[in-house]
Design an enzyme around this catalytic site. Structure first.
Site, PDB file in Angstrom:
ATOM      1  N   GLU A   1       0.674  -0.935  -0.004  1.00  0.00           N
ATOM      2  CA  GLU A   1       0.056  -0.060   0.057  1.00  0.00           C
ATOM      3  C   GLU A   1       0.799   1.315  -0.038  1.00  0.00           C
ATOM      4  O   GLU A   1       0.593   2.218  -0.685  1.00  0.00           O
ATOM      5  CB  GLU A   1      -0.821  -0.045   1.220  1.00  0.00           C
ATOM      6  CG  GLU A   1      -1.772   0.955   1.263  1.00  0.00           C
ATOM      7  CD  GLU A   1      -2.946   1.199   2.493  1.00  0.00           C
ATOM      8  OE1 GLU A   1      -3.712   1.649   2.307  1.00  0.00           O
ATOM      9  OE2 GLU A   1      -2.867   0.263   3.212  1.00  0.00           O
ATOM     10  N   ASP A   2       2.043   1.012   0.527  1.00  0.00           N
ATOM     11  CA  ASP A   2       2.853   2.371   1.078  1.00  0.00           C
ATOM     12  C   ASP A   2       4.101   2.575   0.266  1.00  0.00           C
ATOM     13  O   ASP A   2       4.677   3.671   0.425  1.00  0.00           O
ATOM     14  CB  ASP A   2       3.083   2.645   2.516  1.00  0.00           C
ATOM     15  CG  ASP A   2       1.605   2.718   3.429  1.00  0.00           C
ATOM     16  OD1 ASP A   2       0.884   3.055   2.848  1.00  0.00           O
ATOM     17  OD2 ASP A   2       1.779   2.610   4.565  1.00  0.00           O
TER      18      ASP A   2
END
Length: 729
Positions: free
Chosen positions: A77-78
């Site tokens: 996600e990051d």
């Protein structure tokens, strides 16, 4: 080996000796590399977060795949690291776990539009429960470091934690996680209530510890004599659970505190029952308080014997008796599967749980989300289902049906079949006819009578007492939304017509708190329900208008008195002009009165307003009504303080406390001891056992107010007290 990983590996070796440490180290290296340039809000390197999450999971005894997924859970996600790369490096299982956590991270809890994503969460949980375990550990570490976030974020996350994550941890039997999540969120959302309970707990700790020690010594001695090997210890009290008991049992703190908790851990199921007999031989059990969760485990695999006995000094003592394996499962829930895999799947008298039975509620939630078209309603069902305990009742043929605590025969009917619910007209519990709204208890046998009429259907009143999400959803589906909306519109129109006929100010009467207060007085949950009742002919529009006008004491058009009409207790008598302690610039003879809407005292910034026939009314500069008065600048005058020895000032304070018997008398006695003259008081108690009291009193010296507030704050249970600008604040 990387020295940073030594604490994690030490825990892994203790809880899961066969774990692949090389795989875990590789997962850490990949995560550390991809998060290398990122920082947390605290300023720490980002990798500290996944490492902390993995450590929490290692303490629970989870497997190495779960630990790898925990270390990698934020990479997809990051960072630029893709899911396909992750699957290639670590395999499909770890890839699926990270993917599931990533999807859960996108879940937003709140209004109906966002609630749609809760369905994804349930589907993700049902595929692999480890996804949710990682998410709970992730939330726990975030809650531990929440102080670095802005206040609105802290409150939002804490509310989600209390409403969704702590109940999910409870559902999964992960009590250590649940308790810590609850206490962290409680301290963040209600710091003053938390501190007050912590203070009350610590004040009683020495006395409690002596009592606990005496009970533990006697229980240990009795078990030794009976040749039962056992570990006996006190059970820690969690602040949020103390507060919840105050609300759920509707008792004061001192009554809760008499229930001292003892836990007895033994080697076998046979020893559990032997220990129970030994304890009951010394102290009399309290009737109705014995629960056998070994023979009939709870929904989350929890097993234990619960009993309450009348212990030393006649005080009740709660005891939990369980094996060491049951205790581990009670603390860590489904996370304990990996440590105690050999127990899962063994049937029968050994006290072990059948596979899949612990996850039956997941399948039930999936059924609900297919049935419920409105995602907001589904979220409400989910929240409700997660927040209550269960009762077990029997059909006439002996089949066991689990229902929420407080469930009624109507909930039972819908649990059997939707059509049985719709056609239900009566019930027999344990052979006796009972009203449909009566509460069912553990072990009740329930028989439902149904109507043969083709027009048979549920009653709208059932929504007031049904407890299960299934029953509520089915009843709501029966009464379509279109019918309700039509009724609401018709009711609103009828009330408006009745008001216009009498020439009443429509806009003022049909907005604000007055209509909501009236709806509640008439036992309707909200204003829409009141409109619907009028639209369906249950109550006349004219009757609503009459009650509405009466409830606000008639219609008063004087602008300067708007706030005063809303005082809960109207102060009688003409205010003394000479004692006001205020002079009007340029004219010392003008009669002055201090406004009751904001009760100004010397030291406050003030403004004067020329009223019609009542001299000059003096308001605080920050009074809510000043803005309205400024629309007539020609009537504003300059005023200044000039108190004399005979000046008397009105002060309004608000006291917020955890409700208990004699609270009001303690507060009024303290105020009297401070030599203030109480003129009015109003007290309301909310469902969460918070008592809010407002007092208006006279004081000669406003500097004395600080002493008064300190004295009231020292009363047991009071967690906040402050001056307010008026009764409406």
């Amino acid at each position: 080996m990387n020295p940073v990983l030594e604490p994690l590996f030490r825990t892994v070796r203790a809880t899961h000796p066969k774990a692949d440490l090389r795989l875990i180290e590789r997962a850490y290296d990949v995560a550390a590399y991809h998060h290398r340039d990122q920082k947390r809000k605290s300023g720490d390197p980002y990798i500290t977060h996944p490492l902390a999450v993995a450590t929490i999971l290692a303490e629970l005894g989870t497997d190495d795949e779960t630990l790898c997924a925990a270390l990698l859970h934020d990479t997809v996600e990051d960072t630029a690291y893709s899911l396909d790369e992750l699957r290639g490096d670590f395999g499909d299982t770890i890839g699926s776990l990270v993917d599931g956590v990533t999807k859960l991270d996108k879940v937003k809890f709140g209004d109906a539009a966002q609630a749609e994503t809760v369905r994804k969460m349930v589907v993700a949980m049902s595929r692999d429960i480890r996804v949710l375990i990682i998410k709970l550990a992730d939330r726990l570490h975030n809650m531990r470091t929440m102080r670095y976030l802005p206040e609105h974020k802290r409150h939002q996350k804490s509310r989600e934690t209390l409403e969704i994550f702590a109940p999910l941890a409870h559902r999964l039997g992960m009590n250590t996680i649940k308790w810590e999540l609850e206490d962290l969120a409680f301290a963040m959302l209600y710091p003053k209530r938390y501190d007050e309970i912590a203070r009350m707990v610590s004040e009683r700790a020495p006395r409690r510890d002596l009592f606990l020690q005496e009970v533990i010594e006697k229980v240990s001695g009795d078990l030794r004599e009976a040749k039962i090997r056992a570990v006996v210890k006190g059970r820690p009290k969690h602040y949020y659970s103390v507060y919840q008991k105050m609300i759920a049992r509707d008792v004061a703190f001192d009554d809760i505190y008499d229930l001292v908790g003892i836990r007895v851990l033994v080697d076998s199921v046979r020893d559990c029952y032997a220990a129970l007999g030994t304890i009951h031989a010394r102290w009399n059990p309290v009737p109705g308080r014995f629960k056998d969760y070994i023979a009939m485990p709870k929904f989350n695999m929890y097993q234990s014997l619960h009993t309450t006995v009348i212990g030393p000094e006649g005080k009740p003592v709660e005891l939990q008796i369980r094996t060491h394996a049951m205790h581990h499962r009670a603390e860590y829930g489904v996370a304990a599967h990996w440590k105690y895999k050999e127990e899962v799947g063994s049937p029968g008298p050994t006290g072990k749980v059948k596979p899949g039975s612990d996850m039956a509620w997941l399948r039930q939630l999936l059924d609900w989300q297919k049935e419920t078209s409105d995602p907001g309603e589904f979220l409400e069902s989910l929240r409700f289902d997660l927040s209550v305990s269960e009762v077990y009742v029997f059909t006439p043929k002996g089949q066991v049906i689990a229902l929420p605590e407080g469930a009624t025969p109507v909930d039972f009917a819908y649990a059997v079949h939707t059509e049985v619910g719709h056609r239900c007209i009566g019930a027999r519990v344990n052979g006796r006819l009972v009203p449909l709204e009566s509460r069912l208890g553990n072990g009740d046998t329930v028989e439902i009578f149904t109507s043969k009429s083709p027009d048979a259907g549920p009653s709208r009143d059932w929504l007031k007492f049904v407890k299960s999400g299934r029953a509520r959803n089915k009843i709501r589906q029966w009464f379509s939304k279109e019918r309700r909306e039509t009724a609401i519109e018709a009711g609103k129109e009828a009330i408006g017509r009745a008001m216009r006929k009498q020439g009443l100010p429509l806009q003022r009467l049909m907005s604000g708190e007055a209509l909501l207060a009236l709806a509640r007085d008439l036992r309707y949950p909200d204003v829409s329900a009141l409109y619907a009742a009028v639209g369906e002919g249950h109550i006349a529009a004219q009757a609503v208008v009459q009650k509405l006008v009466a409830s606000i004491g008639g219609v008063d058009s004087a602008e300067e008195d708007i706030a005063e009409t809303s005082l809960p207790t109207r102060l009688r008598g003409r205010p003394r002009g000479g004692g006001a302690g205020v002079v009007v610039a340029g004219d010392a003879d003008v009669w002055v009165r201090l406004s009751k809407c904001c009760t100004p005292v010397p030291g406050d910034e003030i403004v004067g307003f020329v009223t019609r026939g009542h001299g000059v009314s003096v308001h605080r500069g920050d009074c809510t009504n000043v803005q309205q008065l400024k629309e007539q600048p020609d009537r504003l005058v300059e005023v200044s303080w000039s108190p004399s020895d005979d000046s008397v000032f009105l002060v309004a304070i608000q006291v917020e406390a955890l409700d208990r018997p004699r609270l009001l008398s303690d507060v009024t006695r303290t105020l009297s001891d401070q030599h203030v003259n109480i003129l009015s008081a109003s007290v309301t108690t909310s469902r969460d056992r918070v008592a809010i009291s407002k007092f208006t009193f006279e004081m000669g010296d406003p500097k004395h107010l600080g002493h008064v507030l300190r004295a009231v704050r020292s009363i047991q249970g009071v967690f906040d007290v402050y001056r307010v600008s008026g009764a409406g604040s």
